[in-house]
Design a protein around this motif. Structure first.
Motif, PDB file in Angstrom:
ATOM      1  N   VAL A 102      -6.613  15.365  11.451  1.00 40.41           N
ATOM      2  CA  VAL A 102      -7.066  14.303  12.159  1.00 40.41           C
ATOM      3  C   VAL A 102      -5.774  13.272  12.322  1.00 40.41           C
ATOM      4  CG1 VAL A 102      -9.266  14.045  11.175  1.00 40.41           C
ATOM      5  CG2 VAL A 102      -7.478  13.030   9.756  1.00 40.41           C
ATOM      6  N   ASP A 103      -5.933  12.981  13.756  1.00 43.92           N
ATOM      7  CA  ASP A 103      -4.927  12.045  13.879  1.00 43.92           C
ATOM      8  C   ASP A 103      -5.071  10.325  13.494  1.00 43.92           C
ATOM      9  OD1 ASP A 103      -3.071  13.895  14.857  1.00 43.92           O
ATOM     10  OD2 ASP A 103      -4.094  13.779  16.868  1.00 43.92           O
ATOM     11  N   ILE A 104      -4.257   9.848  12.908  1.00 45.24           N
ATOM     12  CA  ILE A 104      -4.512   8.313  12.268  1.00 45.24           C
ATOM     13  C   ILE A 104      -3.601   7.494  13.017  1.00 45.24           C
ATOM     14  CG2 ILE A 104      -4.788   6.824  10.294  1.00 45.24           C
ATOM     15  CD1 ILE A 104      -5.410   9.467   8.725  1.00 45.24           C
ATOM     16  N   THR A 105      -4.066   6.325  13.581  1.00 46.56           N
ATOM     17  CA  THR A 105      -3.280   5.494  14.325  1.00 46.56           C
ATOM     18  C   THR A 105      -2.618   4.406  13.184  1.00 46.56           C
ATOM     19  OG1 THR A 105      -4.439   5.696  16.279  1.00 46.56           O
ATOM     20  CG2 THR A 105      -3.016   3.926  16.079  1.00 46.56           C
ATOM     21  N   VAL A 106      -1.420   4.390  13.103  1.00 45.88           N
ATOM     22  CA  VAL A 106      -1.048   3.393  12.206  1.00 45.88           C
ATOM     23  C   VAL A 106      -0.615   1.966  12.866  1.00 45.88           C
ATOM     24  CG1 VAL A 106       0.854   2.937  10.620  1.00 45.88           C
ATOM     25  CG2 VAL A 106      -0.041   5.272  10.847  1.00 45.88           C
ATOM     26  N   GLU A 107      -1.108   0.864  12.508  1.00 49.47           N
ATOM     27  CA  GLU A 107      -0.942  -0.388  13.063  1.00 49.47           C
ATOM     28  C   GLU A 107       0.335  -1.113  12.395  1.00 49.47           C
ATOM     29  OE1 GLU A 107      -4.653  -2.170  12.436  1.00 49.47           O
ATOM     30  OE2 GLU A 107      -5.731  -1.316  14.082  1.00 49.47           O
ATOM     31  N   VAL A 108       0.687  -0.724  11.094  1.00 53.24           N
ATOM     32  CA  VAL A 108       1.830  -1.246  10.452  1.00 53.24           C
ATOM     33  C   VAL A 108       2.382  -0.178   9.742  1.00 53.24           C
ATOM     34  CG1 VAL A 108       2.651  -3.219   8.845  1.00 53.24           C
ATOM     35  CG2 VAL A 108       0.688  -3.612  10.239  1.00 53.24           C
ATOM     36  N   GLN A 109       3.694   0.148   9.969  1.00 54.43           N
ATOM     37  CA  GLN A 109       4.063   1.197   9.446  1.00 54.43           C
ATOM     38  C   GLN A 109       4.742   0.945   7.924  1.00 54.43           C
ATOM     39  OE1 GLN A 109       7.187   3.659  12.069  1.00 54.43           O
ATOM     40  NE2 GLN A 109       5.751   2.695  13.687  1.00 54.43           N
ATOM     41  N   SER A 110       3.884   1.014   7.048  1.00 51.66           N
ATOM     42  CA  SER A 110       4.238   0.595   5.606  1.00 51.66           C
ATOM     43  C   SER A 110       3.073   0.910   4.826  1.00 51.66           C
ATOM     44  CB  SER A 110       4.263  -1.047   5.501  1.00 51.66           C
ATOM     45  OG  SER A 110       4.644  -1.358   4.116  1.00 51.66           O
ATOM     46  N   LEU A 136       2.641   6.104   5.884  1.00 52.52           N
ATOM     47  CA  LEU A 136       2.464   5.776   7.069  1.00 52.52           C
ATOM     48  C   LEU A 136       3.673   5.277   7.802  1.00 52.52           C
ATOM     49  CD1 LEU A 136      -0.555   3.161   6.220  1.00 52.52           C
ATOM     50  CD2 LEU A 136      -0.619   5.417   7.072  1.00 52.52           C
ATOM     51  N   SER A 137       4.390   6.354   8.156  1.00 53.54           N
ATOM     52  CA  SER A 137       5.773   6.359   8.526  1.00 53.54           C
ATOM     53  C   SER A 137       6.037   6.506  10.038  1.00 53.54           C
ATOM     54  CB  SER A 137       6.610   7.027   7.922  1.00 53.54           C
ATOM     55  OG  SER A 137       6.178   8.509   8.022  1.00 53.54           O
ATOM     56  N   ALA A 138       5.183   6.426  10.798  1.00 52.70           N
ATOM     57  CA  ALA A 138       4.911   6.917  12.288  1.00 52.70           C
ATOM     58  C   ALA A 138       3.894   5.996  13.034  1.00 52.70           C
ATOM     59  CB  ALA A 138       5.135   8.026  12.862  1.00 52.70           C
ATOM     60  N   ALA A 139       3.891   5.959  14.324  1.00 48.78           N
ATOM     61  CA  ALA A 139       2.760   5.243  15.052  1.00 48.78           C
ATOM     62  C   ALA A 139       1.598   6.092  14.857  1.00 48.78           C
ATOM     63  CB  ALA A 139       3.275   5.037  16.460  1.00 48.78           C
ATOM     64  N   THR A 140       1.731   7.245  14.722  1.00 50.29           N
ATOM     65  CA  THR A 140       0.401   8.216  14.615  1.00 50.29           C
ATOM     66  C   THR A 140       0.800   9.192  13.565  1.00 50.29           C
ATOM     67  OG1 THR A 140      -0.290   8.054  16.832  1.00 50.29           O
ATOM     68  CG2 THR A 140      -1.082   9.897  15.305  1.00 50.29           C
ATOM     69  N   VAL A 141       0.178   9.396  12.530  1.00 49.18           N
ATOM     70  CA  VAL A 141       0.159  10.182  11.232  1.00 49.18           C
ATOM     71  C   VAL A 141      -0.935  11.300  11.386  1.00 49.18           C
ATOM     72  CG1 VAL A 141       1.852   8.813  10.031  1.00 49.18           C
ATOM     73  CG2 VAL A 141      -0.869   8.943   9.684  1.00 49.18           C
ATOM     74  N   GLN A 142      -0.698  12.514  10.817  1.00 49.44           N
ATOM     75  CA  GLN A 142      -1.759  13.456  10.611  1.00 49.44           C
ATOM     76  C   GLN A 142      -2.202  13.598   9.035  1.00 49.44           C
ATOM     77  OE1 GLN A 142      -0.471  17.069  12.704  1.00 49.44           O
ATOM     78  NE2 GLN A 142      -1.630  16.395  14.654  1.00 49.44           N
TER      79      GLN A 142
END
Length: 279
Positions: A102-110, A136-142
């Motif tokens: 799944v693709d997860i949208t990261v709002e705060v990369q931390s 959570l190191s990118a705008a979208t993580v898998q």
């Protein structure tokens, strides 16, 4: 010759007739007379022996062997499964849990998402858990998730856990730094229902009829049908020397295809089974 189990009355009447013949006298007609009570009791024992013998006779053949647990002299076994183990088929294929990326949208990369994070699909009611933690190191993580529970108590196993790319999973509990909804990117493991009794019985029959021959066409059929959700495999000699073309058919529930076209994960599973046997 037909082996028919006689009724209790037939056996009882037979015992009475033999007693009358041996004693050279008529047994009283009263239902509570000693001889008639004895005949009924003995008839019950004989009926049990008839039925037990008939049951044991049916276990001699794969087509009629029982698929239920049977306990004899303290030993519990499943006759049909014992035939499968004897011929090399093994146990029936268990239900498998679907695994998705799944693709997860990261709002705060931390920070990171912990392993075991739960996500829910509203359409099928299946809860998925995240396998491994994700930074959570990118705008979208898998992340990889596995079907873990459902509304019918099957532990998430089976075809209901399958989802097409684009389906939405929602975090069961909102977490900081990420959006609540995640989108399915792909499916890595196809969820399939447990192998049915008749499908397993047919596999055992096929193995008796088509013994392994070290890579013959029939072997590809046997290997392919070991994959979860695959019901038929059709091997053909390829136009290319040394190759075999294999066409396979999956259950609609596991593949989602009304034409029985297997998913990529099912094709991968079949190739792994074949590669294992060839080695």
């Amino acid at each position: 010759m037909s082996l028919t189990t006689p009724t209790t009355k037939e056996i009882s009447d037979n015992i009475i007739a033999q007693l009358e013949s041996s004693l050279n006298q008529t047994i009283p007609l009263l239902p509570k007379s000693f001889m008639r009570v004895l005949a009924k009791a003995l008839a019950g024992v004989f009926v049990m022996l008839y039925k037990y013998g008939g049951f044991m006779f049916l276990q001699m053949f794969v087509s009629s062997a029982s698929a239920k647990e049977t306990t004899v002299n303290g030993k519990t076994l499943v006759p049909l499964v014992e035939w499968g183990r004897l011929i090399g088929v093994g146990d029936p294929v268990a239900a498998t849990n679907a695994e998705l990326i799944v693709d997860i949208t990261v709002e705060v990369q931390s920070g990171s998402l912990p392993s075991g994070t739960q996500l829910l699909n509203a359409a099928n009611g299946v809860t998925y858990i995240m396998i491994g933690s994700v930074l959570l190191s990118a705008a979208t993580v898998q992340a990889t998730v596995r079907a873990a529970s459902d509304q019918v108590g099957a532990g998430g196993a089976g075809a209901p856990g399958n989802l097409d790319p684009g389906a939405v999973l929602s975090l069961a509990n909102p977490l900081a730094n990420v959006a609540r909804d995640a989108v399915v990117a792909s499916q890595t493991v196809t969820g399939a229902n447990a192998e049915s009794t008749e499908a397993y019985r047919q596999r055992v029959v096929d193995r008796f009829q088509k013994r392994p021959q070290g890579g013959a066409l029939a072997d590809y059929e046997l290997w392919g049908e070991e994959a979860a959700g695959i019901v038929n495999v059709y091997p053909y000699t390829s136009d290319c020397p040394g190759q075999v073309d294999v066409y396979s058919e999956a259950t609609v529930a596991s593949s989602g295809s009304p034409d029985g076209i297997p998913t990529a994960a099912q094709m991968q599973a079949m190739m792994m089974h074949a590669a294992r046997e060839v080695r």
